[in-house]
Design a protein around this motif. Structure first.
Motif, PDB file in Angstrom:
ATOM      1  N   GLN A 100     -14.296  90.782  74.426  1.00 15.00           N
ATOM      2  CA  GLN A 100     -14.346  89.330  74.591  1.00 15.00           C
ATOM      3  C   GLN A 100     -12.965  88.748  74.853  1.00 15.00           C
ATOM      4  O   GLN A 100     -12.819  87.825  75.663  1.00 15.00           O
ATOM      5  CB  GLN A 100     -14.964  88.699  73.339  1.00 15.00           C
ATOM      6  CG  GLN A 100     -16.447  89.011  73.168  1.00 15.00           C
ATOM      7  CD  GLN A 100     -16.965  88.660  71.783  1.00 15.00           C
ATOM      8  OE1 GLN A 100     -16.211  88.648  70.794  1.00 15.00           O
ATOM      9  NE2 GLN A 100     -18.248  88.357  71.691  1.00 15.00           N
ATOM     10  N   ARG A 101     -11.934  89.289  74.190  1.00 15.75           N
ATOM     11  CA  ARG A 101     -10.572  88.815  74.436  1.00 15.75           C
ATOM     12  C   ARG A 101     -10.153  89.110  75.868  1.00 15.75           C
ATOM     13  O   ARG A 101      -9.544  88.275  76.543  1.00 15.75           O
ATOM     14  CB  ARG A 101      -9.592  89.457  73.440  1.00 15.75           C
ATOM     15  CG  ARG A 101      -9.752  88.967  72.014  1.00 15.75           C
ATOM     16  CD  ARG A 101      -8.592  89.397  71.144  1.00 15.75           C
ATOM     17  NE  ARG A 101      -8.541  90.845  70.946  1.00 15.75           N
ATOM     18  CZ  ARG A 101      -9.107  91.479  69.922  1.00 15.75           C
ATOM     19  NH1 ARG A 101      -9.797  90.794  69.020  1.00 15.75           N
ATOM     20  NH2 ARG A 101      -9.001  92.793  69.797  1.00 15.75           N
ATOM     21  N   LEU A 102     -10.469  90.307  76.349  1.00 11.08           N
ATOM     22  CA  LEU A 102     -10.110  90.685  77.716  1.00 11.08           C
ATOM     23  C   LEU A 102     -10.814  89.796  78.733  1.00 11.08           C
ATOM     24  O   LEU A 102     -10.200  89.329  79.697  1.00 11.08           O
ATOM     25  CB  LEU A 102     -10.452  92.159  77.959  1.00 11.08           C
ATOM     26  CG  LEU A 102     -10.234  92.668  79.385  1.00 11.08           C
ATOM     27  CD1 LEU A 102      -8.797  92.464  79.837  1.00 11.08           C
ATOM     28  CD2 LEU A 102     -10.614  94.153  79.474  1.00 11.08           C
ATOM     29  N   GLN A 103     -12.092  89.535  78.524  1.00 18.62           N
ATOM     30  CA  GLN A 103     -12.846  88.699  79.460  1.00 18.62           C
ATOM     31  C   GLN A 103     -12.314  87.281  79.485  1.00 18.62           C
ATOM     32  O   GLN A 103     -12.224  86.650  80.550  1.00 18.62           O
ATOM     33  CB  GLN A 103     -14.322  88.687  79.091  1.00 18.62           C
ATOM     34  CG  GLN A 103     -15.223  88.142  80.205  1.00 18.62           C
ATOM     35  CD  GLN A 103     -15.119  88.971  81.484  1.00 18.62           C
ATOM     36  OE1 GLN A 103     -15.235  90.195  81.452  1.00 18.62           O
ATOM     37  NE2 GLN A 103     -14.878  88.302  82.607  1.00 18.62           N
ATOM     38  N   LEU A 104     -11.926  86.773  78.315  1.00 18.51           N
ATOM     39  CA  LEU A 104     -11.346  85.435  78.234  1.00 18.51           C
ATOM     40  C   LEU A 104     -10.083  85.352  79.084  1.00 18.51           C
ATOM     41  O   LEU A 104      -9.905  84.409  79.864  1.00 18.51           O
ATOM     42  CB  LEU A 104     -11.033  85.108  76.772  1.00 18.51           C
ATOM     43  CG  LEU A 104     -10.191  83.860  76.497  1.00 18.51           C
ATOM     44  CD1 LEU A 104     -10.891  82.608  77.001  1.00 18.51           C
ATOM     45  CD2 LEU A 104      -9.887  83.750  74.998  1.00 18.51           C
ATOM     46  N   VAL A 105      -9.195  86.332  78.958  1.00 15.82           N
ATOM     47  CA  VAL A 105      -7.942  86.328  79.715  1.00 15.82           C
ATOM     48  C   VAL A 105      -8.206  86.512  81.205  1.00 15.82           C
ATOM     49  O   VAL A 105      -7.616  85.818  82.045  1.00 15.82           O
ATOM     50  CB  VAL A 105      -6.993  87.425  79.193  1.00 15.82           C
ATOM     51  CG1 VAL A 105      -5.738  87.514  80.055  1.00 15.82           C
ATOM     52  CG2 VAL A 105      -6.610  87.151  77.738  1.00 15.82           C
ATOM     53  N   ARG A 106      -9.094  87.431  81.548  1.00 17.53           N
ATOM     54  CA  ARG A 106      -9.409  87.666  82.964  1.00 17.53           C
ATOM     55  C   ARG A 106      -9.918  86.398  83.644  1.00 17.53           C
ATOM     56  O   ARG A 106      -9.449  86.019  84.725  1.00 17.53           O
ATOM     57  CB  ARG A 106     -10.473  88.759  83.085  1.00 17.53           C
ATOM     58  CG  ARG A 106      -9.963  90.176  83.060  1.00 17.53           C
ATOM     59  CD  ARG A 106     -11.138  91.124  83.113  1.00 17.53           C
ATOM     60  NE  ARG A 106     -10.724  92.521  83.170  1.00 17.53           N
ATOM     61  CZ  ARG A 106     -11.552  93.527  82.880  1.00 17.53           C
ATOM     62  NH1 ARG A 106     -12.799  93.287  82.516  1.00 17.53           N
ATOM     63  NH2 ARG A 106     -11.105  94.771  82.958  1.00 17.53           N
ATOM     64  N   ASP A 107     -10.904  85.755  83.031  1.00 12.03           N
ATOM     65  CA  ASP A 107     -11.509  84.572  83.650  1.00 12.03           C
ATOM     66  C   ASP A 107     -10.491  83.449  83.801  1.00 12.03           C
ATOM     67  O   ASP A 107     -10.436  82.771  84.831  1.00 12.03           O
ATOM     68  CB  ASP A 107     -12.700  84.096  82.804  1.00 12.03           C
ATOM     69  CG  ASP A 107     -13.866  85.076  82.840  1.00 12.03           C
ATOM     70  OD1 ASP A 107     -13.871  85.968  83.705  1.00 12.03           O
ATOM     71  OD2 ASP A 107     -14.769  84.941  81.989  1.00 12.03           O
ATOM     72  N   THR A 176     -11.012  78.982  75.543  1.00 12.08           N
ATOM     73  CA  THR A 176     -11.026  79.624  74.227  1.00 12.08           C
ATOM     74  C   THR A 176     -12.190  79.114  73.392  1.00 12.08           C
ATOM     75  O   THR A 176     -12.899  79.896  72.743  1.00 12.08           O
ATOM     76  CB  THR A 176      -9.699  79.365  73.490  1.00 12.08           C
ATOM     77  OG1 THR A 176      -8.624  79.905  74.258  1.00 12.08           O
ATOM     78  CG2 THR A 176      -9.698  80.005  72.111  1.00 12.08           C
ATOM     79  N   ASN A 177     -12.416  77.808  73.414  1.00  7.63           N
ATOM     80  CA  ASN A 177     -13.512  77.239  72.631  1.00  7.63           C
ATOM     81  C   ASN A 177     -14.874  77.681  73.144  1.00  7.63           C
ATOM     82  O   ASN A 177     -15.793  77.909  72.353  1.00  7.63           O
ATOM     83  CB  ASN A 177     -13.400  75.713  72.619  1.00  7.63           C
ATOM     84  CG  ASN A 177     -12.269  75.228  71.727  1.00  7.63           C
ATOM     85  OD1 ASN A 177     -11.886  75.912  70.782  1.00  7.63           O
ATOM     86  ND2 ASN A 177     -11.729  74.067  72.029  1.00  7.63           N
ATOM     87  N   HIS A 178     -14.996  77.822  74.460  1.00  6.61           N
ATOM     88  CA  HIS A 178     -16.255  78.346  75.007  1.00  6.61           C
ATOM     89  C   HIS A 178     -16.499  79.779  74.533  1.00  6.61           C
ATOM     90  O   HIS A 178     -17.626  80.145  74.175  1.00  6.61           O
ATOM     91  CB  HIS A 178     -16.233  78.297  76.536  1.00  6.61           C
ATOM     92  CG  HIS A 178     -16.365  76.916  77.090  1.00  6.61           C
ATOM     93  ND1 HIS A 178     -16.081  76.594  78.398  1.00  6.61           N
ATOM     94  CD2 HIS A 178     -16.761  75.753  76.507  1.00  6.61           C
ATOM     95  CE1 HIS A 178     -16.281  75.308  78.602  1.00  6.61           C
ATOM     96  NE2 HIS A 178     -16.694  74.781  77.472  1.00  6.61           N
ATOM     97  N   ALA A 179     -15.439  80.583  74.513  1.00  8.77           N
ATOM     98  CA  ALA A 179     -15.565  81.970  74.051  1.00  8.77           C
ATOM     99  C   ALA A 179     -15.926  82.015  72.568  1.00  8.77           C
ATOM    100  O   ALA A 179     -16.747  82.830  72.142  1.00  8.77           O
ATOM    101  CB  ALA A 179     -14.262  82.726  74.303  1.00  8.77           C
ATOM    102  N   LEU A 180     -15.313  81.144  71.768  1.00  9.89           N
ATOM    103  CA  LEU A 180     -15.626  81.092  70.336  1.00  9.89           C
ATOM    104  C   LEU A 180     -17.068  80.652  70.112  1.00  9.89           C
ATOM    105  O   LEU A 180     -17.764  81.176  69.230  1.00  9.89           O
ATOM    106  CB  LEU A 180     -14.666  80.130  69.627  1.00  9.89           C
ATOM    107  CG  LEU A 180     -13.214  80.608  69.510  1.00  9.89           C
ATOM    108  CD1 LEU A 180     -12.310  79.462  69.079  1.00  9.89           C
ATOM    109  CD2 LEU A 180     -13.104  81.776  68.532  1.00  9.89           C
ATOM    110  N   GLU A 181     -17.520  79.712  70.918  1.00 12.48           N
ATOM    111  CA  GLU A 181     -18.901  79.244  70.800  1.00 12.48           C
ATOM    112  C   GLU A 181     -19.886  80.355  71.145  1.00 12.48           C
ATOM    113  O   GLU A 181     -20.899  80.553  70.455  1.00 12.48           O
ATOM    114  CB  GLU A 181     -19.117  78.035  71.705  1.00 12.48           C
ATOM    115  CG  GLU A 181     -20.511  77.425  71.608  1.00 12.48           C
ATOM    116  CD  GLU A 181     -20.671  76.211  72.493  1.00 12.48           C
ATOM    117  OE1 GLU A 181     -21.713  75.538  72.383  1.00 12.48           O
ATOM    118  OE2 GLU A 181     -19.760  75.930  73.299  1.00 12.48           O
ATOM    119  N   ARG A 182     -19.573  81.109  72.205  1.00 15.76           N
ATOM    120  CA  ARG A 182     -20.473  82.198  72.617  1.00 15.76           C
ATOM    121  C   ARG A 182     -20.574  83.289  71.553  1.00 15.76           C
ATOM    122  O   ARG A 182     -21.618  83.930  71.423  1.00 15.76           O
ATOM    123  CB  ARG A 182     -19.991  82.800  73.941  1.00 15.76           C
ATOM    124  CG  ARG A 182     -20.259  81.921  75.163  1.00 15.76           C
ATOM    125  CD  ARG A 182     -20.075  82.702  76.450  1.00 15.76           C
ATOM    126  NE  ARG A 182     -18.708  83.180  76.610  1.00 15.76           N
ATOM    127  CZ  ARG A 182     -17.742  82.483  77.222  1.00 15.76           C
ATOM    128  NH1 ARG A 182     -17.998  81.286  77.710  1.00 15.76           N
ATOM    129  NH2 ARG A 182     -16.531  82.990  77.346  1.00 15.76           N
TER     130      ARG A 182
END
Length: 275
Positions: A100-107, A176-182
């Motif tokens: 999830q961290r990697l996908q957040l940075v990539r996007d 970041t908030n979208h990733a935390l929500e997911r």
């Protein structure tokens, strides 16, 4: 607890820095600078979880070779005070797993940097052995020149606009908030200053109290208490590297003191929340 951090700095020859050295250190690789003949060997360095390069679709294939990429950047610059690259450093939420961290940075990099024409060299780092075990973070090295099928061309001065940096700061908070929500956590981050967030929390607490919602008033009061602290000072690249190696200099000592104060404030806020 998820924290917000995004810092953008320039890597400039006038400060005695080079893009090849920065890339080698952040990726824990060996890169020989063809312009100066210096070899930067950081292969013994640990803590690098993942590295990769994202580039525009029309970029030449050699940009995927880290040494070739940053040597081309250095060779494209002829001035002794050239700004050779930009670095963006972001904190990654410990609530996310590695994928999830990697996908957040990539996007984030694809939309904010690569789609604008930059090449983004990404390095995800694990927390330091002596520091906070939640301190996952990423270093993103960015090119400053336009790139086409034949290589680098002109510098894009629009990428230096302050408005663009503010947009990146806001976008990182949103992503970041979208990733935390997911991932199902209630933690959120905010790119605004601590003072602005604290004032907002106090105003919300007052509004809640006026309408008789004591539970909401208490939550916002606790939030205001947790925000009543100094922001962490920015460390220079050199000071940060010394910190990572466990070397205490004055700037690092101040940074640690303010961080300890923040931890104490968080502890008090947690006690209030529990009561």
């Amino acid at each position: 607890m998820a924290i917000y951090h995004l810092r953008a700095t320039m890597i400039s020859r006038s400060a005695g820095r080079s893009a090849t050295a920065a890339a080698a250190y952040r990726s824990a690789e060996l890169i020989v600078d063809q312009r100066t003949g210096l070899a930067f060997d950081y292969r013994a360095r640990g803590g690098v979880d993942h590295v990769e390069t994202l580039a525009p679709a029309d970029a030449p294939t050699w940009v995927q070779d880290r040494a070739a990429l940053w040597n081309a950047v250095e060779l494209a610059e002829t001035r002794k005070n050239s700004q050779v690259a930009r670095e963006v450093r972001v904190a990654l939420p410990c609530e996310l797993d590695a994928a999830q961290r990697l996908q957040l940075v990539r996007d984030f990099c694809q939309r904010e940097f690569v789609d604008r024409g930059m090449v983004a060299d990404i390095a995800l780092h694990a927390p330091g052995r002596e520091g906070d075990e939640r301190n996952h973070h990423a270093h993103i090295l960015l090119t400053t020149r336009e790139i086409g099928p034949e290589g680098f061309t002109t510098k894009n001065r629009d990428w230096n606009a302050r408005e663009l940096l503010e947009g990146w700061r806001e976008a990182w908070a949103r992503d970041t908030n979208h990733a935390l929500e997911r991932c199902g956590t209630h933690e959120r981050v905010d790119h605004r200053t601590l003072e602005a967030q604290r004032v907002e929390a106090q105003e919300r607490a007052l509004e809640a109290r006026e309408r008789g919602d004591e539970a909401e008033a208490l939550r916002e009061t606790v939030r205001a208490v947790s925000l009543d602290r100094q922001p962490l000072p920015q460390l220079s690249a050199g000071a940060w590297q010394l910190k990572e190696r466990g070397i205490e200099v004055a700037a690092v000592q101040v940074w640690r003191e303010i961080k300890e104060q923040a931890v104490e404030v968080a502890r008090v806020a947690q006690e209030l929340a529990e009561k």
